[in-house]
Design an enzyme around this catalytic site. Sequence first.
Site, short mmCIF file in Angstrom:
data_model
loop_
_atom_site.label_atom_id
_atom_site.label_comp_id
_atom_site.label_asym_id
_atom_site.label_seq_id
_atom_site.Cartn_x
_atom_site.Cartn_y
_atom_site.Cartn_z
N HIS A 1 0.85 -1.19 0.00
CA HIS A 1 0.00 0.00 0.00
C HIS A 1 0.88 1.24 0.00
O HIS A 1 1.86 1.32 0.74
CB HIS A 1 -0.91 0.03 1.24
CG HIS A 1 -1.77 1.26 1.26
ND1 HIS A 1 -2.90 1.36 0.51
CD2 HIS A 1 -1.63 2.45 1.91
CE1 HIS A 1 -3.46 2.56 0.71
NE2 HIS A 1 -2.69 3.23 1.56
N ASP B 1 -15.63 2.34 7.52
CA ASP B 1 -14.56 3.25 7.09
C ASP B 1 -15.01 4.10 5.92
O ASP B 1 -14.72 5.29 5.86
CB ASP B 1 -13.31 2.47 6.69
CG ASP B 1 -12.30 3.38 6.01
OD1 ASP B 1 -11.79 4.27 6.70
OD2 ASP B 1 -12.08 3.24 4.80
N ARG C 1 -15.26 12.53 7.05
CA ARG C 1 -14.01 13.25 7.33
C ARG C 1 -13.68 14.21 6.18
O ARG C 1 -13.19 15.32 6.41
CB ARG C 1 -12.86 12.26 7.53
CG ARG C 1 -12.92 11.56 8.89
CD ARG C 1 -11.99 10.35 8.93
NE ARG C 1 -10.62 10.72 8.64
CZ ARG C 1 -9.70 9.90 8.13
NH1 ARG C 1 -10.03 8.64 7.85
NH2 ARG C 1 -8.48 10.31 7.90
N SER D 1 -7.94 3.88 8.79
CA SER D 1 -8.65 3.77 7.52
C SER D 1 -7.89 2.86 6.56
O SER D 1 -8.45 1.95 5.95
CB SER D 1 -8.82 5.17 6.93
OG SER D 1 -9.43 5.11 5.68
N LYS E 1 -8.93 -1.48 5.57
CA LYS E 1 -9.15 -1.95 4.20
C LYS E 1 -8.13 -3.01 3.82
O LYS E 1 -8.47 -4.01 3.18
CB LYS E 1 -9.10 -0.77 3.23
CG LYS E 1 -10.38 0.06 3.29
CD LYS E 1 -10.33 1.28 2.41
CE LYS E 1 -9.37 2.30 2.97
NZ LYS E 1 -9.56 3.64 2.37
#
Lengths: 446, 446
Positions: free
Chosen positions: A85, A164, A171, A186, A190
Amino acid sequence: MNSYNITSLIKKKRDKQALEADEIAYLIRQYRRDAVPDYQMSAFLMAAYLNGMNDEEASVLTREMLHSGKVMDLSDVPGIKVDKHSTGGVGDKTSLILAPIVAACGVPVPMISGRGLGHTGGTLDKLESIPGFNVNLDLDRYVEVLRKHNLVLVGQTDEIAPADKRMYALRDVTATVESIPLIAGSIMSKKLAEGIDALVLDVKFGSGAFMKTREEALELAGRLVGIAEEFGKKTIAYLTSMEQPLGCHIGNWLEVEESIGCLNGNGPEDLMSLSHQLAGTMIYLGGKAESIEEGVERSRQAVQDGSAIRKLRDIVLEQDGSADYIDRPDDYPKAATSFQVHAGSEGYVTAMDTYRIGMAALELGAGRTSKEDEIDPHAGIILKKKIGDPVKEGETIAVCFTNNEVTTDKVHLMLQDAITINDVWKQAPELITDVVTREGVTNWTR
Amino acid sequence: MNSYNITSLIKKKRDKQALEADEIAYLIRQYRRDAVPDYQMSAFLMAAYLNGMNDEEASVLTREMLHSGKVMDLSDVPGIKVDKHSTGGVGDKTSLILAPIVAACGVPVPMISGRGLGHTGGTLDKLESIPGFNVNLDLDRYVEVLRKHNLVLVGQTDEIAPADKRMYALRDVTATVESIPLIAGSIMSKKLAEGIDALVLDVKFGSGAFMKTREEALELAGRLVGIAEEFGKKTIAYLTSMEQPLGCHIGNWLEVEESIGCLNGNGPEDLMSLSHQLAGTMIYLGGKAESIEEGVERSRQAVQDGSAIRKLRDIVLEQDGSADYIDRPDDYPKAATSFQVHAGSEGYVTAMDTYRIGMAALELGAGRTSKEDEIDPHAGIILKKKIGDPVKEGETIAVCFTNNEVTTDKVHLMLQDAITINDVWKQAPELITDVVTREGVTNWTR
């Protein structure tokens, strides 16, 4: 489970106290059930933004968001499943390069990606620039494709961490995005939902990234690694500089095109080097190399022997995409308009305002300013020069592509402004600065 | 008016910056028009709670909330219109005493009051304990009654500062009530809407008040005076101690009863003294005395000559109330149950946990825990001892009245716990500690 007064929980965070695990869990569960309205959640999020959350709070937040939806069970797929990620940056297309490499090396890569927002692109948008490519697989097909190819490239469904998704949307409109514990929760909710066993993180900092400083990036990396390890996922995070775009292509198809080049062994040095480092680390975590160094070596081989580009071709076909443009990227349709940006003086490129370059790409049509915007797969920028390169007056420093002619003057000015040319040569910034693992932070000096 | 991105305005406050006047105005106006959802407003309110608001921000907030509804025009009513506002405390019934006094002295008092919430009572609830008394006059009738009697006692309608009403309800459930600039804006928008020319403020601090410390109370008083003066309303604020209940009666009818006693010249010293000081200041601001001291003297005369109690009787009749219980308060129906709390030891009363005493009255039925609760006009507490009083073991220190028998044991314990008896005598705390005007703060030493 105990029940709590929601206003008291908000008050506790407002007064800089840590919430108990049960309290955080209650808040998120009640929010999922619509028993906590958005206006209470947004007050809590602002208090959390300003007063912070400790490791336990962030970990419980992650767990509750993770379990708000489907958590993939990939135990039937053989091998150690590893994903990467990135916190996002301009020109960051490493996912497109390393996913086929790592899969070709025998490590299953179950990759669930997001769309771009703001000045950074998203892997999904890039994949969808390949005609026909389908990122919307159902979860059964997700497992099937992964098992067959060691690779699957899909988008986040409503089944993955729905709490989320809802909280992120809240947000976004309440100025509570840039909170390190909230970002960490967050991301991790995921990633953990994918069914991975291990994770490589690319935490970017600099003008083109969400984290502006190395200090913030270090804090985020520490949080991410801490949460991942708490969930039993071995994780290695790299801190990487976003002081200039990664590689030379910015824009959806343009980045696929550059990635194909990389997988064919013709990529810019910074992009190739980072992709191999991340891929090598994934191969190591996936148990297909004894060390990261050996993993990097295997990554290079997979490019050299053509197995990586074949893997990309296979997955494109499997997910209903046309392989024609993988084979002959030059045949891809061009944008209606292209124009060049020239150097105003002689010297060296010494700085690139990466955020502005990302915004320029967005102006050209490569990104969206709101979630409803359509993106243009053809739009974008090819940089002809990067930091440290010498330039002559009048030489082309960038080429822009767009189907939206009205922006050309504006983008021309933005890019001239964003790229600094100076008499005195300056070295390109070191790309990887630190490595963060459970054991701590290592300064990366080569 | 310019338009702004609401998320950017929230971000600005989040990042500790002051908003421009136009920005605050835009936020409140859009909120009134439902163009700003509650979840954005609550995030803004939490940011304002934690990062504060400067004088200009609070003043614009007040102005916008004020003009969100009807602003009374009392220019047709002769005289300088003066009101008093108290930030609320346990046993605080000075409004019931000073309003008829000041009106009897020829100063018009247009008083719009609120209901009690939590541990403090509200003037409206007290007035409604008088059978038939109607606090819901329309705005024409409001002016008519004021003109006829120099006095009108009504509740806040939906026409008065509706933006404040909605925002207060939101603050109540998002833990953003106790912010000094937000409190100041909320109070002043309602008071300015009354059509007053001048204002006396009673800012309470201590365990029984919303402001716990003298420092907080000083800050609030300064803010309130600053805003009032900016709107051209001459204002004098007193800081008063809430370390013990004011007077001896707590509960709706019980407080009316004690107020009738005061207006008949038979009131406890602390309550009489504060009421005269506040009334005298109002008479001075209303131009019916050359100095506050002369105003206090006129206030005492209005009690002595019976004009003040007659004024109360007149206004009760005018607003559809029964005057029988003003004439013969002893005839008022009693609560079904009463019980006494006895001293556990000999000594002196040295401390009263005023918050807990207020909560005990609430348990007996004198207040509401939520906005929907019915209150019991008969319920409450009569204190037989206050700080500084000597007590014998077994002597009655308080008498409680309730129609809700199940609470008696609990309340008994609460009161024994709340009232401290000690060997060593301690003086009652000074009631008025400071006076705050436009010129600054004066320590009150007599």
